[in-house]
Design a protein around this motif. Sequence first.
Motif, PDB file in Angstrom:
ATOM      1  N   SER B 140       0.846  -1.207   0.000  1.00 19.10           N
ATOM      2  CA  SER B 140       0.000   0.000   0.000  1.00 19.10           C
ATOM      3  C   SER B 140       0.869   1.240   0.000  1.00 19.10           C
ATOM      4  N   THR B 143       2.196   1.873  -3.287  1.00 19.75           N
ATOM      5  CA  THR B 143       1.145   2.453  -4.130  1.00 19.75           C
ATOM      6  C   THR B 143       1.030   3.948  -3.875  1.00 19.75           C
ATOM      7  N   VAL B 171      -2.148  -4.938  -4.396  1.00 19.19           N
ATOM      8  CA  VAL B 171      -2.746  -4.744  -3.058  1.00 19.19           C
ATOM      9  C   VAL B 171      -4.098  -5.453  -2.995  1.00 19.19           C
TER      10      VAL B 171
END
Lengths: 276, 276
Positions: B140, B143, B171
């Motif tokens: 995450s 990301t 994810v």
Amino acid sequence: MESVEKECGALGGLFQAIVNDMKSSYPVWEDFSAKATKLHSQLRTTILAAVAFLDAFQKVADMATNSRGATRDIGSALTRMCMRHRSIETKLRHFTNVLVEGLVTPLQDRIEEWKKTANQLDKDHAKEYKRSRQEIKRKSLDTVKLQKKARKELLGRGNLRPQLDSAMQDVSDLYLLMEETEKQAVRRALLEERGRYCTFINLLQPVVNVEIAMLGEITHLQAIVDDLTVLTEDPHKLPPASEQVIRDLKGSDYSWSYQTPPSSPSSTNSRKSSMC
Amino acid sequence: MESVEKECGALGGLFQAIVNDMKSSYPVWEDFSAKATKLHSQLRTTILAAVAFLDAFQKVADMATNSRGATRDIGSALTRMCMRHRSIETKLRHFTNVLVEGLVTPLQDRIEEWKKTANQLDKDHAKEYKRSRQEIKRKSLDTVKLQKKARKELLGRGNLRPQLDSAMQDVSDLYLLMEETEKQAVRRALLEERGRYCTFINLLQPVVNVEIAMLGEITHLQAIVDDLTVLTEDPHKLPPASEQVIRDLKGSDYSWSYQTPPSSPSSTNSRKSSMC
């Protein structure tokens, strides 16, 4: 005549043997009563242990019923098994009570009665036997006297013959009467002896009937065992209801949440777990 | 995405609840085992009392069989009743042994295994859950970084888009993987919990089967009770076999004889008896 006399003696002897048997039977009856009382008190403590066991059993059943997974059916079958055993326990309790109240206590009362009755039978018989013997003896002596007299007077008018015949007939009648009386005494003794077993069985029957009533519970136990067999036949496969627990969670408002525990308590063993 | 995250938490929470239920169940299982052990020892002493009782019962039966009168049939029915009860007692003995050897002892071993298994399940799950959470967190963060980078480079060549999409897909895949892993953990916990009851029932069945066999012996009792009822239905009447005892005496060589007892012991009561 001699044969009837012997037979009266034999009947008297048989009567005495029966009465002696009855008199020597009390230790056997009293031992039965004592052992039944001990069994009763053992059964009482066993019932207490059974009640505690069934309470513990019910807790296992409740645990199965209330678990998150799909063991509700198993729990309800275990509850039924527990209830059936409570019913067996109730019947066992009833059996235990009847054993003492219906068998031991009345039997003890009867044993006392039996002692009195046998003594009375014995006493009455002895008295009657003696009385008969004495009467026969007296009559026989009369006959002997008459016979002597008759022999002396044989040369005389001879009118003693009918008197002698009648006296001899009297003795013979008395013997037959005594024989019949002795037979009656033997019958009374046999009835008394046999009556004891009839009484005993009469008291025993309700106890065995309660025991037989426990039999009726078997069919129910068998049905529950069969249910449990089906319910647990594949322990390595979750039943649809367990999958439903997981599916239901998806639609729910997530009342569950998980907090990862601190790793400290499991750290010592961490080398062993390699699940990635 | 947030919903999958919540669901993973809920699954983790459900897993934990099941494991906690299992962990708190030991006192219930141990109580069951303790109460079964107590019942076992009570049953053992009860069996001893039952053996003594049946010995005393057999003596009553023997007495009826060997009495002078015609109670031989009653005696033989009582002997059969005694034998049936000895057979019930043998099965009770078997039940008592199976209760401990087949249920309590193996159950105690299983409880120890269950403790280890539940702890291991808990530990493995916590570790796996943490690992998944950390991996998702890392991905995450990647990301987020890529998103920032992509926003900055929006005016540039824009070739970060496929990389960002792939990272976000990763994810999402990790969440789905974690969800599946959590479901598997819940299934393992449910299987373990359900398996305990399956094991318990598996151990319980032979015990109940012996119990059913024991109750099955009771069926034979009914026939014996029926026989006894017929044999003793008229206690005030001597059966032909008793009369035969008297008749047989007539033909015999008179092994019995009667000695009139001295009158002294009954003299005190003599005023009461007036049988002439």
